[in-house]
Design a protein around this motif. Structure first.
Motif, PDB file in Angstrom:
ATOM      1  N   ASP A  52      -2.651 -15.882  10.296  1.00 22.34           N
ATOM      2  CA  ASP A  52      -3.264 -16.672   9.217  1.00 22.34           C
ATOM      3  C   ASP A  52      -3.691 -15.819   8.027  1.00 22.34           C
ATOM      4  N   GLY A  53      -3.320 -14.539   8.012  1.00 26.06           N
ATOM      5  CA  GLY A  53      -3.668 -13.661   6.899  1.00 26.06           C
ATOM      6  C   GLY A  53      -5.121 -13.217   6.889  1.00 26.06           C
ATOM      7  N   SER A  54      -5.842 -13.458   7.976  1.00 22.50           N
ATOM      8  CA  SER A  54      -7.277 -13.152   8.001  1.00 22.50           C
ATOM      9  C   SER A  54      -7.594 -11.686   8.264  1.00 22.50           C
ATOM     10  N   GLY A  55      -6.600 -10.892   8.681  1.00 24.38           N
ATOM     11  CA  GLY A  55      -6.840  -9.478   8.941  1.00 24.38           C
ATOM     12  C   GLY A  55      -7.668  -9.260  10.195  1.00 24.38           C
ATOM     13  N   VAL A  56      -8.150  -8.030  10.364  1.00 24.22           N
ATOM     14  CA  VAL A  56      -8.997  -7.668  11.502  1.00 24.22           C
ATOM     15  C   VAL A  56     -10.234  -6.977  10.936  1.00 24.22           C
ATOM     16  N   MET A  57     -11.385  -7.518  11.227  1.00 26.01           N
ATOM     17  CA  MET A  57     -12.649  -7.027  10.672  1.00 26.01           C
ATOM     18  C   MET A  57     -12.774  -5.512  10.766  1.00 26.01           C
ATOM     19  N   ASN A  58     -13.101  -4.900   9.637  1.00 21.61           N
ATOM     20  CA  ASN A  58     -13.326  -3.458   9.487  1.00 21.61           C
ATOM     21  C   ASN A  58     -12.090  -2.600   9.767  1.00 21.61           C
ATOM     22  N   MET A  59     -10.949  -3.223   9.947  1.00 18.48           N
ATOM     23  CA  MET A  59      -9.724  -2.456  10.180  1.00 18.48           C
ATOM     24  C   MET A  59      -8.656  -2.811   9.143  1.00 18.48           C
ATOM     25  N   ASN A  60      -8.134  -4.035   9.217  1.00 15.79           N
ATOM     26  CA  ASN A  60      -7.047  -4.467   8.340  1.00 15.79           C
ATOM     27  C   ASN A  60      -7.535  -5.605   7.454  1.00 15.79           C
ATOM     28  N   PRO A  61      -7.443  -5.445   6.143  1.00 16.53           N
ATOM     29  CA  PRO A  61      -8.033  -6.429   5.229  1.00 16.53           C
ATOM     30  C   PRO A  61      -7.342  -7.792   5.273  1.00 16.53           C
ATOM     31  N   PRO A  62      -8.107  -8.825   4.932  1.00 16.19           N
ATOM     32  CA  PRO A  62      -7.518 -10.160   4.842  1.00 16.19           C
ATOM     33  C   PRO A  62      -6.620 -10.252   3.604  1.00 16.19           C
ATOM     34  N   LEU A  63      -5.727 -11.209   3.629  1.00 17.88           N
ATOM     35  CA  LEU A  63      -4.831 -11.457   2.501  1.00 17.88           C
ATOM     36  C   LEU A  63      -5.189 -12.775   1.813  1.00 17.88           C
ATOM     37  N   ILE A  64      -6.337 -13.306   2.139  1.00 20.04           N
ATOM     38  CA  ILE A  64      -6.766 -14.616   1.642  1.00 20.04           C
ATOM     39  C   ILE A  64      -7.584 -14.443   0.367  1.00 20.04           C
ATOM     40  N   LYS A  65      -7.042 -14.926  -0.739  1.00 20.75           N
ATOM     41  CA  LYS A  65      -7.736 -14.968  -2.032  1.00 20.75           C
ATOM     42  C   LYS A  65      -8.374 -13.636  -2.428  1.00 20.75           C
ATOM     43  N   THR A  66      -7.666 -12.529  -2.251  1.00 21.64           N
ATOM     44  CA  THR A  66      -8.200 -11.240  -2.679  1.00 21.64           C
ATOM     45  C   THR A  66      -7.516 -10.805  -3.968  1.00 21.64           C
ATOM     46  N   THR A  67      -8.189  -9.965  -4.723  1.00 24.62           N
ATOM     47  CA  THR A  67      -7.593  -9.469  -5.971  1.00 24.62           C
ATOM     48  C   THR A  67      -6.378  -8.585  -5.686  1.00 24.62           C
ATOM     49  N   TYR A  68      -6.333  -7.977  -4.508  1.00 27.58           N
ATOM     50  CA  TYR A  68      -5.165  -7.160  -4.160  1.00 27.58           C
ATOM     51  C   TYR A  68      -3.908  -8.032  -4.073  1.00 27.58           C
ATOM     52  N   VAL A  69      -4.050  -9.237  -3.568  1.00 29.90           N
ATOM     53  CA  VAL A  69      -2.915 -10.153  -3.425  1.00 29.90           C
ATOM     54  C   VAL A  69      -2.657 -10.921  -4.713  1.00 29.90           C
ATOM     55  N   LEU A  70      -3.707 -11.428  -5.319  1.00 28.65           N
ATOM     56  CA  LEU A  70      -3.553 -12.318  -6.476  1.00 28.65           C
ATOM     57  C   LEU A  70      -3.538 -11.591  -7.810  1.00 28.65           C
ATOM     58  N   GLY A  71      -3.901 -10.318  -7.820  1.00 28.17           N
ATOM     59  CA  GLY A  71      -4.008  -9.573  -9.068  1.00 28.17           C
ATOM     60  C   GLY A  71      -2.728  -8.890  -9.498  1.00 28.17           C
ATOM     61  N   ASP A  72      -2.863  -7.670  -9.917  1.00 31.70           N
ATOM     62  CA  ASP A  72      -1.781  -6.875 -10.497  1.00 31.70           C
ATOM     63  C   ASP A  72      -0.576  -6.774  -9.552  1.00 31.70           C
ATOM     64  N   GLN A  73       0.549  -7.301  -9.982  1.00 26.72           N
ATOM     65  CA  GLN A  73       1.755  -7.318  -9.159  1.00 26.72           C
ATOM     66  C   GLN A  73       2.297  -5.913  -8.909  1.00 26.72           C
ATOM     67  N   THR A  74       2.241  -5.047  -9.902  1.00 27.91           N
ATOM     68  CA  THR A  74       2.741  -3.678  -9.735  1.00 27.91           C
ATOM     69  C   THR A  74       1.931  -2.948  -8.668  1.00 27.91           C
ATOM     70  N   ARG A  75       0.627  -3.109  -8.690  1.00 32.20           N
ATOM     71  CA  ARG A  75      -0.224  -2.476  -7.674  1.00 32.20           C
ATOM     72  C   ARG A  75       0.152  -2.978  -6.282  1.00 32.20           C
ATOM     73  N   LEU A  76       0.362  -4.287  -6.155  1.00 31.43           N
ATOM     74  CA  LEU A  76       0.711  -4.875  -4.869  1.00 31.43           C
ATOM     75  C   LEU A  76       2.070  -4.364  -4.373  1.00 31.43           C
ATOM     76  N   ILE A  77       3.038  -4.297  -5.257  1.00 32.51           N
ATOM     77  CA  ILE A  77       4.361  -3.776  -4.901  1.00 32.51           C
ATOM     78  C   ILE A  77       4.238  -2.318  -4.447  1.00 32.51           C
ATOM     79  N   ASN A  78       3.460  -1.531  -5.178  1.00 30.87           N
ATOM     80  CA  ASN A  78       3.259  -0.121  -4.816  1.00 30.87           C
ATOM     81  C   ASN A  78       2.594   0.043  -3.458  1.00 30.87           C
ATOM     82  N   ILE A  79       1.706  -0.853  -3.099  1.00 32.58           N
ATOM     83  CA  ILE A  79       1.063  -0.780  -1.781  1.00 32.58           C
ATOM     84  C   ILE A  79       2.121  -0.890  -0.687  1.00 32.58           C
TER      85      ILE A  79
END
Length: 140
Positions: A52-79
């Motif tokens: 569900d994109g929720s990640g794992v607490m304190n280990m793997n970040p969620p993908l739900i409504k975060t600036t990493y996902v919704l923000g700068d596309q180049t940054r996301l591609i580079n990740i």
């Protein structure tokens, strides 16, 4: 008479099959990026970021409504291309597992999975194209 009956019984499956219309297989290139993106997500991303994109607490970040996902596309591609080895704070929670590089995926696969993530898990953002990924990949 007995021979005719045996022949008809043996040929029956072929006669019925000949009357059934055959659907053409969908080529992978004809499938929508969201469908391909879901398959890529399931294979490569789901073990860490969960179904569900929720990640794992304190280990793997969620993908739900975060600036990493919704923000700068180049940054996301580079990740995805370079991985990410820094801690991330999202909603006051820190996530510290390093993310490996997925540079071995094709430009199309990366575009498809990022488009899938950006339009699922309560997200709504523009698509990322293979051309964008290719451009970022070539600018290393």
């Amino acid at each position: 008479m007995k021979k005719t009956l045996v022949i008809l019984i043996l040929l029956f499956p072929f006669m019925v099959g000949a009357q059934t219309p055959v659907k053409k297989a969908t080529k992978p290139s004809q499938a929508s990026p969201t469908i391909n993106g879901k398959a890529v997500y399931t294979q490569y991303c789901m073990p860490c970021h969960q179904i569900d994109g929720s990640g794992v607490m304190n280990m793997n970040p969620p993908l739900i409504k975060t600036t990493y996902v919704l923000g700068d596309q180049t940054r996301l591609i580079n990740i995805l291309l370079k991985g990410y080895n820094k801690g991330v704070v999202i909603d006051e929670d820190e996530y510290t597992n390093p993310m490996p590089s997925f540079s071995y995926l094709s430009d199309t696969q990366i575009a498809a999975v990022l488009t899938y993530v950006r339009n699922n898990f309560q997200n709504k953002a523009s698509a990322i194209t293979a051309a964008q990924v290719k451009k970022v990949r070539s600018s290393k």
